[in-house]
Design an enzyme around this catalytic site. Structure first.
Site, PDB file in Angstrom:
ATOM      1  N   LYS A 134      37.295  -2.988 -41.515  1.00 45.35           N
ATOM      2  CA  LYS A 134      36.535  -4.164 -41.037  1.00 45.35           C
ATOM      3  C   LYS A 134      35.690  -4.348 -42.184  1.00 45.35           C
ATOM      4  CE  LYS A 134      36.059  -3.412 -36.131  1.00 45.35           C
ATOM      5  NZ  LYS A 134      36.872  -4.669 -35.678  1.00 45.35           N
ATOM      6  N   ARG A 191      44.191  -2.003 -27.856  1.00 45.21           N
ATOM      7  CA  ARG A 191      45.531  -2.216 -26.936  1.00 45.21           C
ATOM      8  C   ARG A 191      46.380  -0.919 -27.171  1.00 45.21           C
ATOM      9  NH1 ARG A 191      46.568  -7.696 -30.131  1.00 45.21           N
ATOM     10  NH2 ARG A 191      44.557  -7.449 -30.255  1.00 45.21           N
TER      11      ARG A 191
HETATM   12  N1  BES Z   1      36.536  -3.555 -31.340  1.00 40.84           N
HETATM   13  C1  BES Z   1      37.254  -4.704 -31.926  1.00 40.84           C
HETATM   14  C2  BES Z   1      36.859  -6.047 -30.929  1.00 40.84           C
HETATM   15  C3  BES Z   1      35.340  -6.507 -30.996  1.00 40.84           C
HETATM   16  C4  BES Z   1      34.938  -7.522 -31.990  1.00 40.84           C
HETATM   17  C5  BES Z   1      34.608  -5.817 -30.120  1.00 40.84           C
HETATM   18  C6  BES Z   1      33.677  -7.739 -31.870  1.00 40.84           C
HETATM   19  C7  BES Z   1      33.264  -6.418 -30.023  1.00 40.84           C
HETATM   20  C8  BES Z   1      32.782  -6.982 -30.842  1.00 40.84           C
HETATM   21  C9  BES Z   1      38.707  -4.723 -31.835  1.00 40.84           C
HETATM   22  O1  BES Z   1      39.235  -3.340 -31.836  1.00 40.84           O
HETATM   23  C10 BES Z   1      39.343  -5.517 -32.919  1.00 40.84           C
HETATM   24  O2  BES Z   1      38.833  -5.254 -34.032  1.00 40.84           O
HETATM   25  N2  BES Z   1      40.059  -6.486 -32.750  1.00 40.84           N
HETATM   26  C11 BES Z   1      40.610  -7.390 -33.695  1.00 40.84           C
HETATM   27  C12 BES Z   1      42.183  -7.568 -33.382  1.00 40.84           C
HETATM   28  C13 BES Z   1      42.888  -8.081 -34.242  1.00 40.84           C
HETATM   29  C14 BES Z   1      43.038  -7.399 -35.772  1.00 40.84           C
HETATM   30  C15 BES Z   1      44.145  -8.405 -33.759  1.00 40.84           C
HETATM   31  C16 BES Z   1      39.999  -8.865 -33.873  1.00 40.84           C
HETATM   32  O3  BES Z   1      39.605  -9.282 -32.755  1.00 40.84           O
HETATM   33  O4  BES Z   1      39.489  -9.089 -34.880  1.00 40.84           O
HETATM   34 ZN    ZN Z   2      39.449  -2.540 -34.056  1.00 41.01          ZN
END
Ligand code: BES
Ligand code: ZN
Ligand code: ZN
Length: 505
Positions: free
Chosen positions: A282, A356
């Site tokens: 990230k 997921r």
């Molecule tokens: N933990 C994150 C989602 C999240 C974002 C939680 C903001 C709380 C606040 C999750 O694991 C994630 O990173 N999801 C990705 C999925 C994508 C790569 C398909 C996302 O939402 O960008």
């Molecule tokens: Zn994630």
């Protein structure tokens, strides 16, 4: 620690407390306070006018008492205006109460007496008002202060503060409702503490140990699988996410049992104690708050601690896979293909879509071993859902309308609000892979990231009626709500799960 909240039949003004609380509607008629003002605070009306206090929702007015041995302050709390149905919005009451609790320490007020507003004003019964009053008082006073050494910075009521709720009828019922409210809000605040603990102080093992402690304290059955057992059992999703981390993963199951004939509901919670994104790392701005990524896990474990005391008439199994998502030489690579507990395969296109993967194993395990009548999962799953709904509603996804409506009702009653988003066949193709059954990163043409994540999970629930709640936007740092704190966990989902179980019909 909960505040000391008690119920008394002593008349409001006869309580020996620092402050007496009055709830007033917007543009209230001051006449009814004439006598009170005459005896306690002769300039009350002028003072209110000076400060433009008219009883707007969430506004609090504190007046010093000049002559009364029982109390030092009169505090007025605005309830706002009635709506078109001629009732007050209950959420406005919650927030007004939150503002009140946050104001008290500023005046060094340590004890209060308050009369519950008439329940009819909100269209609920008195027990509901009493229970929620206790919940919000306790939630509003939460602050994550255990790591702040300069205690003078902290503004909150201490645990010896005395909150007296004054009632003139149904005292036993109201006492029970208040006690239930204390149990529920303690569970909410416990979830918030775990969310607020940074990942260096809350490892997957630590969270699993907290769950175990709850099981011992409350007589719940607890099973914890270790990393080697998880790998041996074929939980390829949980194992793949864990590969980059030095921490051991855990798979925790808590069981509450009532009569055998009662239905079984499964609660499943995402437990990522830190989500760096893994190799699909990230950007730093998005990573900052990723200690919150175990909020689903905290919610299901905490809800169980409350339910063990409240004893609903349904069997409940809480399942939570817990791990950390880190990059390293041993981490899962984009393109790797993994096999889940139910035998399905997935291409890990993006290691940041890890939630997921661990939920796939948990849902499969729940279906196989518990054959639940209903299943609900809570997960900080997608940024897309947070962007779609913002911080005030969790996303609800389901193909089972009846169960979805039950959850919506529990959401409405509990104050853990949800908004339903689509989960239909049209989107399911978005998570197919060319080289495996599924891809964990959906095809961008379908957009709707919250929905496509739900479509991924849907592959692991079999025929069980299931609701998925995406709490990515609601679990942490929710603005403008007086009973939450900035940069802090909200305990999203705890109140909802307790309500769902206690009011099961
Ligand atoms: N933990 C994150 C989602 C999240 C974002 C939680 C903001 C709380 C606040 C999750 O694991 C994630 O990173 N999801 C990705 C999925 C994508 C790569 C398909 C996302 O939402 O960008
Ligand atoms: Zn994630
Ligand atoms: Zn995550």
């Amino acid at each position: 620690m909960s505040l000391n909240i008690s119920v008394t039949q002593t008349k409001l003004l006869e309580n020996k407390v620092n402050a007496v609380i009055f709830f007033v509607e917007q543009d209230f008629d001051f006449k009814k306070f004439h006598d009170l003002a005459k005896e306690n605070c002769p300039h009350l009306e002028i003072l209110m006018r000076d400060k433009k206090f008219v009883g707007k929702s969430g506004s609090v007015f504190v007046a010093s008492v000049v002559a009364n041995i029982n109390h030092s302050y009169l505090v007025f709390v605005g309830l706002g205006k009635k709506n078109k149905k001629n009732i007050f919005n209950f959420e406005s009451y919650r927030r007004s109460l939150g503002s009140l609790i946050r104001t008290l320490p500023q005046f060094n007020i340590k004890s209060i007496a308050l009369e519950l507003p008439e329940a009819d004003l909100f269209g609920f019964d008195i027990e509901y008002v009493a229970k929620n009053t206790a919940i919000i008082i306790n939630m509003a006073n939460y602050v994550f202060d255990q790591l702040i050494t300069d205690k003078t910075r902290i503004s909150k009521l201490e645990s010896d503060a005395d909150i007296k709720i004054v009632v003139n009828r149904d005292i036993d019922k109201i006492k029970k409702a208040v006690d239930d409210g204390i149990v529920i809000s303690n569970a909410v605040n416990q979830a918030r503490t775990w969310v607020d603990l940074p990942a260096n102080l809350l490892s997957p093992t630590d969270l699993a140990n907290y769950a175990q402690k709850i099981s011992i304290d409350h007589g719940l059955k607890c099973t914890i699988f270790s990393e080697s057992e998880i790998i041996k059992m074929g939980m390829g999703g949980l194992a793949a996410v864990t590969k980059g981390s030095e921490e051991e993963c855990k798979f925790v199951i808590l069981e509450y049992k009532t009569e055998k004939t009662a239905p079984t509901i499964c609660f499943v919670g995402k437990g990522i104690t830190f989500d760096s994104g893994g190799l699909s790392i990230k950007p730093s701005g998005s990573m900052e708050t990723m200690k919150e990524d175990m909020s689903g896990s905290a919610a299901v474990i905490s809800a169980m601690s409350a339910l063990a005391k409240l004893k609903p008439k349904v069997n409940i199994v809480a399942i939570t896979p817990i791990t950390e998502n880190m990059p390293s030489g041993s981490a899962t690579r984009p393109g790797d293909i993994i096999t889940f507990y139910n035998g399905k395969t997935a291409e890990v296109k993006n290691t940041d879509a890890e939630g997921r993967l661990i939920l796939a194993d948990a849902l499969s395990y729940a279906v196989k071993h518990y054959k639940p009548d209903f299943m609900i999962d809570l997960a900080t799953l997608t940024g897309a859902c947070a962007y779609a709904l913002g911080p005030f509603f969790s996303g609800l996804f389901s193909e089972h309308d009846e169960f979805a409506v039950k959850v919506e009702e529990a959401a409405h009653l509990s104050g853990d609000y949800v908004w339903r988003l689509p989960l239909t066949d049209d989107y399911k193709i978005a998570v197919k892979s060319e080289v495996a059954d599924l891809s964990n990163d959906s095809n961008r043409r379908y957009m709707a990231g919250g929905t496509t994540a739900a479509c991924f999970l849907q592959n692991f629930v079999g025929e069980v009626p299931w609701v998925h709640l995406d709490i990515a936007g609601t679990a942490f740092n929710v603005p403008d709500i007086s009973y939450y704190r900035n940069h802090s966990g909200t305990g999203a989902g705890v109140r909802l799960l307790v309500e769902l179980a206690m009011n099961w019909k």
